[in-house]
Write a protein that holds these residues in place. Structure first.
Motif, PDB file in Angstrom:
ATOM      1  N   SER A   1       0.822  -1.206   0.000  1.00 55.68           N
ATOM      2  CA  SER A   1       0.000   0.000   0.000  1.00 55.68           C
ATOM      3  C   SER A   1       0.860   1.261   0.000  1.00 55.68           C
ATOM      4  O   SER A   1       1.997   1.271   0.476  1.00 55.68           O
ATOM      5  N   GLN A   2       0.277   2.336  -0.532  1.00 58.01           N
ATOM      6  CA  GLN A   2       0.961   3.625  -0.511  1.00 58.01           C
ATOM      7  C   GLN A   2       1.286   4.028   0.923  1.00 58.01           C
ATOM      8  O   GLN A   2       2.381   4.528   1.198  1.00 58.01           O
ATOM      9  N   GLN A   3       0.331   3.822   1.831  1.00 55.21           N
ATOM     10  CA  GLN A   3       0.550   4.220   3.223  1.00 55.21           C
ATOM     11  C   GLN A   3       1.687   3.434   3.864  1.00 55.21           C
ATOM     12  O   GLN A   3       2.478   3.982   4.637  1.00 55.21           O
ATOM     13  N   GLN A   4       1.777   2.140   3.545  1.00 53.32           N
ATOM     14  CA  GLN A   4       2.863   1.335   4.108  1.00 53.32           C
ATOM     15  C   GLN A   4       4.216   1.825   3.621  1.00 53.32           C
ATOM     16  O   GLN A   4       5.174   1.936   4.398  1.00 53.32           O
TER      17      GLN A   4
ATOM     18  N   THR B   1       1.030  11.423  -0.451  1.00 52.05           N
ATOM     19  CA  THR B   1       1.146  10.500  -1.584  1.00 52.05           C
ATOM     20  C   THR B   1       1.863  11.128  -2.777  1.00 52.05           C
ATOM     21  O   THR B   1       2.388  10.402  -3.627  1.00 52.05           O
TER      22      THR B   1
ATOM     23  N   VAL C   1      -4.740   1.972  -4.311  1.00 49.79           N
ATOM     24  CA  VAL C   1      -4.256   1.090  -3.239  1.00 49.79           C
ATOM     25  C   VAL C   1      -2.747   1.192  -3.061  1.00 49.79           C
ATOM     26  O   VAL C   1      -2.249   1.567  -1.998  1.00 49.79           O
ATOM     27  N   GLY C   2      -1.993   0.831  -4.111  1.00 51.46           N
ATOM     28  CA  GLY C   2      -0.545   0.843  -3.969  1.00 51.46           C
ATOM     29  C   GLY C   2       0.136   0.315  -5.207  1.00 51.46           C
ATOM     30  O   GLY C   2      -0.336   0.528  -6.331  1.00 51.46           O
TER      31      GLY C   2
END
Length: 232
Positions: free
Chosen positions: A178-181, A195, A225-226
């Motif tokens: 994921s982008q957040q990870q 992002t 999502v990523g």
């Protein structure tokens, strides 16, 4: 020296601290590898396979936090941070970046040894997860241990952030990351919403790897999502 003895990599720019730790650790039966800069320490971490790293935050060429972030792109070796900075925010920052423990200077050698013994007990599992990772599909080669990337045998020069993002994807082949990870692990927990940072780096990576965004071979986007790197 017993070749089976645990190997400790010490990264600290203070000569007296390196000498103090070298003597103390060897007296306890450890093998010791010494580095005075972050760049030297990263190189030795890749080539000497330490069982634990003792890392100073204040280094002449780069912050210890940056060294730690780079280490975490390809190894889970236990890391004990050293610093004269005793503020709680510094400790939290180090732990957020992946440090296993934190000791404030000045410190006692026996306390340090006790903490290292704990980290070494944790290290067996980390070493199992740290089998050398090398992706090679005949065109793209990514060697995480050597920190090298080749495209059709031509070396590709990446920035630290570009290499860190590529490494994270390579270490999770076939899985969506994921982008957040990615943002949390590489930029830090305060940047999980930034992002645009990641989009810029991915654009540069695609350009350097000649990976067409409309039909990507390696850097596949999962919209909203990523990203996903192919399994070999």
């Amino acid at each position: 020296m017993n070749p089976a003895a645990p190997r400790v990599l010490v990264i600290d720019d203070e000569a007296q601290i390196r000498r103090f730790l070298d003597i103390g650790l060897r007296a306890e039966g450890y093998q010791v590898v010494l580095a005075a800069t972050g760049a030297e320490g990263l190189g030795l971490a890749a080539t000497q396979s330490p069982d634990v790293v003792v890392l100073d935050i204040g280094l002449p060429d780069m912050e210890g936090h940056d060294v730690l972030r780079e280490l975490r792109t390809w190894t889970q070796v236990p890391v004990l941070m050293l610093s004269v900075r005793d503020a709680e925010t510094e400790k939290v920052k180090a732990l957020d970046h992946g440090a296993n423990d934190y000791v404030t200077k000045p410190f006692g050698i026996q306390e340090l040894m006790a903490r290292l013994r704990v980290l070494l007990r944790q290290g067996a599992k980390a070493r199992q997860a740290d089998a050398p990772v090398r992706y090679d599909d005949g065109s793209l080669v990514v060697d995480l241990a050597r920190r090298e990337v080749f495209l059709d045998t031509v070396p590709v020069t990446l920035t630290r952030k570009e290499f860190a993002v590529l490494s994270m994807l390579v270490r999770h082949p076939g899985r969506v990351v994921s982008q957040q990870q990615i943002l949390r692990d590489i930029w830090g927990p305060t940047h999980v919403q930034d992002t645009h940072y990641l989009r810029i780096v991915m654009g540069k990576l695609r350009q350097k790897l000649s990976d067409d965004a409309s039909a990507p071979r390696w850097l596949k986007t999962e919209p909203g999502v990523g990203y996903r790197f192919p399994a070999q």
